[in-house]
Design a protein around this motif. Sequence first.
Motif, short mmCIF file in Angstrom:
data_model
loop_
_atom_site.label_atom_id
_atom_site.label_comp_id
_atom_site.label_asym_id
_atom_site.label_seq_id
_atom_site.Cartn_x
_atom_site.Cartn_y
_atom_site.Cartn_z
N ASP A 107 -8.40 -10.26 -4.11
CA ASP A 107 -8.25 -8.87 -4.57
C ASP A 107 -9.23 -7.94 -3.84
O ASP A 107 -8.88 -6.83 -3.44
CB ASP A 107 -8.50 -8.78 -6.09
N VAL A 108 -10.46 -8.43 -3.66
CA VAL A 108 -11.46 -7.63 -2.92
C VAL A 108 -10.97 -7.42 -1.49
O VAL A 108 -11.03 -6.31 -0.94
CB VAL A 108 -12.84 -8.34 -2.92
N LEU A 148 0.86 -1.19 0.00
CA LEU A 148 0.00 0.00 0.00
C LEU A 148 0.89 1.23 0.00
O LEU A 148 1.81 1.33 0.82
CB LEU A 148 -0.87 -0.03 1.27
N ILE A 149 0.68 2.13 -0.96
CA ILE A 149 1.57 3.30 -1.04
C ILE A 149 0.98 4.49 -0.27
O ILE A 149 -0.21 4.53 0.01
CB ILE A 149 1.87 3.69 -2.51
N ASP A 150 1.86 5.45 0.06
CA ASP A 150 1.41 6.61 0.84
C ASP A 150 0.64 7.61 -0.01
O ASP A 150 -0.26 8.29 0.47
CB ASP A 150 2.62 7.34 1.45
N THR A 174 -6.61 10.95 -1.60
CA THR A 174 -6.35 10.38 -2.93
C THR A 174 -6.29 8.86 -2.83
O THR A 174 -6.87 8.15 -3.65
CB THR A 174 -5.02 10.91 -3.50
N MET A 175 -5.59 8.37 -1.82
CA MET A 175 -5.43 6.92 -1.71
C MET A 175 -6.73 6.23 -1.30
O MET A 175 -6.99 5.09 -1.66
CB MET A 175 -4.30 6.57 -0.73
N THR A 176 -7.58 6.95 -0.53
CA THR A 176 -8.88 6.36 -0.17
C THR A 176 -9.75 6.25 -1.42
O THR A 176 -10.39 5.22 -1.68
CB THR A 176 -9.57 7.20 0.93
N LEU A 177 -9.72 7.32 -2.24
CA LEU A 177 -10.46 7.29 -3.51
C LEU A 177 -9.90 6.18 -4.41
O LEU A 177 -10.65 5.37 -4.98
CB LEU A 177 -10.30 8.66 -4.19
N TRP A 178 -8.60 6.10 -4.50
CA TRP A 178 -7.91 5.07 -5.30
C TRP A 178 -8.38 3.67 -4.89
O TRP A 178 -8.76 2.84 -5.71
CB TRP A 178 -6.41 5.27 -5.08
N ASN A 179 -8.36 3.44 -3.58
CA ASN A 179 -8.70 2.09 -3.10
C ASN A 179 -10.19 1.79 -3.19
O ASN A 179 -10.59 0.64 -3.37
CB ASN A 179 -8.17 1.91 -1.67
N ALA A 180 -11.02 2.84 -3.07
CA ALA A 180 -12.46 2.63 -3.24
C ALA A 180 -12.75 2.25 -4.70
O ALA A 180 -13.55 1.33 -4.97
CB ALA A 180 -13.24 3.89 -2.86
N ILE A 181 -12.08 2.92 -5.63
CA ILE A 181 -12.25 2.58 -7.05
C ILE A 181 -11.76 1.14 -7.28
O ILE A 181 -12.38 0.35 -7.98
CB ILE A 181 -11.45 3.57 -7.94
N GLY A 182 -10.64 0.79 -6.64
CA GLY A 182 -10.10 -0.57 -6.78
C GLY A 182 -11.08 -1.61 -6.25
O GLY A 182 -11.31 -2.65 -6.88
N ALA A 242 -6.99 -2.19 2.54
CA ALA A 242 -6.29 -0.94 2.24
C ALA A 242 -7.10 0.27 2.70
O ALA A 242 -6.57 1.21 3.30
CB ALA A 242 -6.02 -0.85 0.73
N ILE A 243 -8.40 0.25 2.44
CA ILE A 243 -9.25 1.37 2.87
C ILE A 243 -9.25 1.46 4.39
O ILE A 243 -9.11 2.54 4.97
CB ILE A 243 -10.69 1.21 2.33
N ALA A 244 -9.38 0.30 5.04
CA ALA A 244 -9.37 0.29 6.51
C ALA A 244 -8.07 0.91 7.03
O ALA A 244 -8.09 1.75 7.94
CB ALA A 244 -9.54 -1.14 7.02
N THR A 245 -6.95 0.52 6.44
CA THR A 245 -5.65 1.03 6.89
C THR A 245 -5.56 2.54 6.70
O THR A 245 -5.14 3.27 7.59
CB THR A 245 -4.50 0.32 6.14
#
Length: 214
Positions: free
Chosen positions: A140-141, A14-16, A93-101, A147-150
Amino acid sequence: MNSNEYQNLAARTLIDGPEQPLSVDEVVMLATALALHARLGAFTEKLKKNVLHRHQQYDVADFLDDIGDLEVDLTAICEDKASAPSYLSDRDTMTLWNAIGLLGESSEVAQLLLNYGLEPGRELEIYPDARKEWTKELGDVAWYHAAIATKLGLQMSDIQEANIDKLKKRFPKGFTTEDSVARVDVEPTKDLTQILGQAQQDLAGRVRIEGVGE
Ligand SMILES: [Mg+2]
């Protein structure tokens, strides 16, 4: 491996933040995809409640009506780029990224089921190869979920505990349609227009959703 150990190991990849910040147009496109998923998700939830949980009589005519209402009526317009924030924080940004994922991977689970073919009168056979694919896609899910939780500072074990507590309250004797309708653990939910209106407000008007807030 327990759920918190999984969460820690999943965070290894998981990236910053993104290498390049997202442009306003890119944020608007991603937010529009989220809004479309929300719309489709509300439709799927309605099917779940009425067809699977038997909340209300629901026939093909109702289904066709709802499909008709689903015509894409979400129009994303970046009307005023000058007043829109020029960046999202790395965390957002990363929350949006991971939600899209998460949404993309959930769609792959749906596609997997379709690939194997559902036929009335024939039960799906899960061959070893298929087990591998199901394991991969559900994994993957799980990764995006963790990731979102983190990113939000939540622990998987707390999330799972809260979920089980909710279900024990809602279904004290296991699943029943009556308990599913009563939902004693929740306040009445807002309707879709309110939810989308709030989403639009949160996005500072950068995503215009037709029929909402007009
Ligand atoms: Mg996948």
